[in-house]
Design an enzyme around this catalytic site. Structure first.
Site, PDB file in Angstrom:
ATOM      1  N   ASN A  15       3.861  -0.479  -3.315  1.00 11.36           N
ATOM      2  CA  ASN A  15       2.963  -1.252  -2.558  1.00 11.36           C
ATOM      3  C   ASN A  15       1.771  -0.361  -2.444  1.00 11.36           C
ATOM      4  O   ASN A  15       1.749   0.714  -1.615  1.00 11.36           O
ATOM      5  CB  ASN A  15       3.338  -1.686  -1.158  1.00 11.36           C
ATOM      6  CG  ASN A  15       2.319  -2.374  -0.326  1.00 11.36           C
ATOM      7  OD1 ASN A  15       1.251  -2.663  -0.912  1.00 11.36           O
ATOM      8  ND2 ASN A  15       2.445  -2.238   0.899  1.00 11.36           N
ATOM      9  N   LYS A  17      -1.395  -0.926  -1.271  1.00  9.90           N
ATOM     10  CA  LYS A  17      -2.212  -1.273  -0.167  1.00  9.90           C
ATOM     11  C   LYS A  17      -3.568  -1.505  -0.669  1.00  9.90           C
ATOM     12  O   LYS A  17      -3.638  -1.833  -1.888  1.00  9.90           O
ATOM     13  CB  LYS A  17      -1.870  -0.346   0.800  1.00  9.90           C
ATOM     14  CG  LYS A  17      -0.663  -0.232   1.296  1.00  9.90           C
ATOM     15  CD  LYS A  17      -0.191   0.510   2.621  1.00  9.90           C
ATOM     16  CE  LYS A  17       1.290   0.503   2.754  1.00  9.90           C
ATOM     17  NZ  LYS A  17       1.679   1.136   3.981  1.00  9.90           N
ATOM     18  N   HIS A 100       3.818  -8.403   5.717  1.00 12.94           N
ATOM     19  CA  HIS A 100       3.680  -6.844   5.882  1.00 12.94           C
ATOM     20  C   HIS A 100       3.341  -6.757   7.150  1.00 12.94           C
ATOM     21  O   HIS A 100       2.513  -7.269   7.618  1.00 12.94           O
ATOM     22  CB  HIS A 100       3.002  -6.261   4.509  1.00 12.94           C
ATOM     23  CG  HIS A 100       3.049  -4.769   4.924  1.00 12.94           C
ATOM     24  ND1 HIS A 100       2.308  -3.961   5.621  1.00 12.94           N
ATOM     25  CD2 HIS A 100       3.889  -3.702   4.108  1.00 12.94           C
ATOM     26  CE1 HIS A 100       2.685  -2.665   5.475  1.00 12.94           C
ATOM     27  NE2 HIS A 100       3.609  -2.573   4.504  1.00 12.94           N
ATOM     28  N   GLU A 102       1.393  -4.606   8.281  1.00 14.55           N
ATOM     29  CA  GLU A 102       0.036  -4.324   8.395  1.00 14.55           C
ATOM     30  C   GLU A 102      -0.824  -5.768   8.606  1.00 14.55           C
ATOM     31  O   GLU A 102      -1.717  -6.081   9.116  1.00 14.55           O
ATOM     32  CB  GLU A 102      -0.490  -3.504   7.402  1.00 14.55           C
ATOM     33  CG  GLU A 102      -0.298  -2.059   7.531  1.00 14.55           C
ATOM     34  CD  GLU A 102      -0.247  -1.118   6.322  1.00 14.55           C
ATOM     35  OE1 GLU A 102      -0.550  -1.901   5.158  1.00 14.55           O
ATOM     36  OE2 GLU A 102       0.865  -0.202   6.403  1.00 14.55           O
ATOM     37  N   GLU A 172      11.251  -2.811   7.229  1.00 18.56           N
ATOM     38  CA  GLU A 172      10.360  -1.592   7.335  1.00 18.56           C
ATOM     39  C   GLU A 172      10.184  -1.619   8.461  1.00 18.56           C
ATOM     40  O   GLU A 172       9.265  -2.307   9.378  1.00 18.56           O
ATOM     41  CB  GLU A 172       9.168  -2.058   6.648  1.00 18.56           C
ATOM     42  CG  GLU A 172       9.136  -2.264   5.207  1.00 18.56           C
ATOM     43  CD  GLU A 172       7.869  -2.237   4.200  1.00 18.56           C
ATOM     44  OE1 GLU A 172       7.789  -1.292   3.592  1.00 18.56           O
ATOM     45  OE2 GLU A 172       6.658  -2.338   4.685  1.00 18.56           O
ATOM     46  N   GLY A 178       4.284   5.028   6.644  1.00 19.50           N
ATOM     47  CA  GLY A 178       3.002   5.895   6.452  1.00 19.50           C
ATOM     48  C   GLY A 178       3.104   7.126   7.312  1.00 19.50           C
ATOM     49  O   GLY A 178       2.103   7.672   7.826  1.00 19.50           O
ATOM     50  N   SER A 218       8.093   5.310   4.617  1.00 17.40           N
ATOM     51  CA  SER A 218       8.139   6.751   4.163  1.00 17.40           C
ATOM     52  C   SER A 218       9.248   7.155   3.206  1.00 17.40           C
ATOM     53  O   SER A 218       9.867   8.134   3.375  1.00 17.40           O
ATOM     54  CB  SER A 218       8.076   7.772   5.390  1.00 17.40           C
ATOM     55  OG  SER A 218       7.078   7.561   6.171  1.00 17.40           O
ATOM     56  N   GLY A 239       5.001   2.746  -0.302  1.00 12.60           N
ATOM     57  CA  GLY A 239       3.592   2.942  -0.332  1.00 12.60           C
ATOM     58  C   GLY A 239       2.967   4.186  -0.661  1.00 12.60           C
ATOM     59  O   GLY A 239       2.817   4.360  -1.978  1.00 12.60           O
TER      60      GLY A 239
HETATM   61  P1  PGA Z   1       5.010   3.824   3.224  1.00 13.65           P
HETATM   62  O1  PGA Z   1       4.498   2.329   3.263  1.00 13.65           O
HETATM   63  O2  PGA Z   1       5.769   4.472   2.142  1.00 13.65           O
HETATM   64  O3  PGA Z   1       3.382   4.607   2.861  1.00 13.65           O
HETATM   65  O4  PGA Z   1       5.474   4.454   4.523  1.00 13.65           O
HETATM   66  C1  PGA Z   1       5.573   1.521   3.406  1.00 13.65           C
HETATM   67  C2  PGA Z   1       5.053   0.209   3.245  1.00 13.65           C
HETATM   68  O5  PGA Z   1       4.228  -0.056   4.072  1.00 13.65           O
HETATM   69  O6  PGA Z   1       5.447  -0.842   2.307  1.00 13.65           O
END
Ligand code: PGA
Length: 259
Positions: A15, A17, A100, A102, A172, A178, A218, A239
């Site tokens: 992803n 983003k 997601h 976000e 998640e 992140g 992460s 991500g």
């Molecule tokens: P991340 O993001 O691997 O940077 O933690 C995962 C995601 O938001 O799908």
């Protein structure tokens, strides 16, 4: 409930983003085009809308599939700035991330809009990757499992058992996205197993056994093997570590090792 891992594909989904330029997108796919993806493993990259067509073109005749990061639930109409499932299908996109955290936090996605989008994705032949996850506060208050149950039941409402099987759920935890903090593989697996039991209730035990469930938050090349070694985690939504071709290729290699 015991689940049978061998029935399910391993899915390694990136992803991006809101990251990358067109030139960076081209360089990435140029670097991953020859990657080996074993039978039973799926490599997906969810790129920003402006690069979907480029990414599709650059992955023709490769094992890499392309997904979008969100979409509207209507086919067309007066929704300025939105992108419809018909448009995604039209350009050959196969997957779409729905709900997601976000999107839920910054763009008012609710369990209700998530459900409408999941239904619309299936109607148009797209595989939804539905994200669910708890906040740190919910985890500390022991509300994780009930919260996940609510999000999953809502997201899958109105789907046939067949459509449920064709859905991907990504667990998640919001506090792990992140932040560099990954859920322990035991904790992540516990929630993924719980998701299977919810699917069994709302659809069927067969659907629960066949649905693909990913962990996200992460994930990187250091922790992916341990996560994939669990009974109920079928892959990862990644991500940060999916942005560089080398690191994404290493994550696919981890998927290959699992099959
Ligand atoms: P991340 O993001 O691997 O940077 O933690 C995962 C995601 O938001 O799908």
């Amino acid at each position: 409930m015991r689940s049978d891992f061998s029935l399910r594909n391993v899915v390694i989904a990136g992803n991006w983003k809101m990251n990358k330029t067109k030139a960076e997108t081209e360089a990435f796919f140029d670097a991953v085009k020859e990657v080996e993806v074993k039978a039973g493993v799926e490599a997906i990259v969810c790129v920003p809308f402006p690069y979907l067509i480029t990414a599709k073109r650059l992955t023709e005749n490769t094992a890499v599939q392309i997904g979008a990061q969100t979409m509207h639930f209507e086919k067309n109409g007066a929704f300025t700035g939105e992108v419809s499932p018909v448009m995604l299908q039209d350009i050959g996109v196969t997957h779409v991330i729905i709900g997601h955290s976000e999107r839920r936090e910054y763009f008012n996605e609710t369990d209700e809009t998530v459900n409408k989008k999941v239904l619309a994705a299936h109607e148009h032949g797209l595989t939804p990757i539905v994200c669910v996850g708890e906040t740190l506060e919910q985890r500390e208050n022991n509300e994780t499992l009930s919260h996940i149950e609510q999000q999953v039941s809502y997201a899958l409402a109105g789907l046939s058992a067949e459509q449920v099987k064709q859905t991907i759920i990504a667990y998640e935890p919001i506090w792990a996205i992140g932040t560099g903090k990954t859920a322990s593989s035991e904790d992540a697996n516990e929630v993924c197993a719980h998701i299977r039991s919810v699917v069994s209730k709302v659809a069927s035990s067969e659907a629960a056994n066949e649905i693909t469930i990913l962990y996200g938050g992460s994930v990187n090349m250091k922790n992916i093997d341990e996560l994939l070694a669990t009974s109920d985690i079928d892959g990862a939504l990644i991500g940060g570590a999916s942005l560089e071709a080398d690191s994404y290729k290493k994550l696919i290699e981890a998927g290959n090792r699992r099959k």
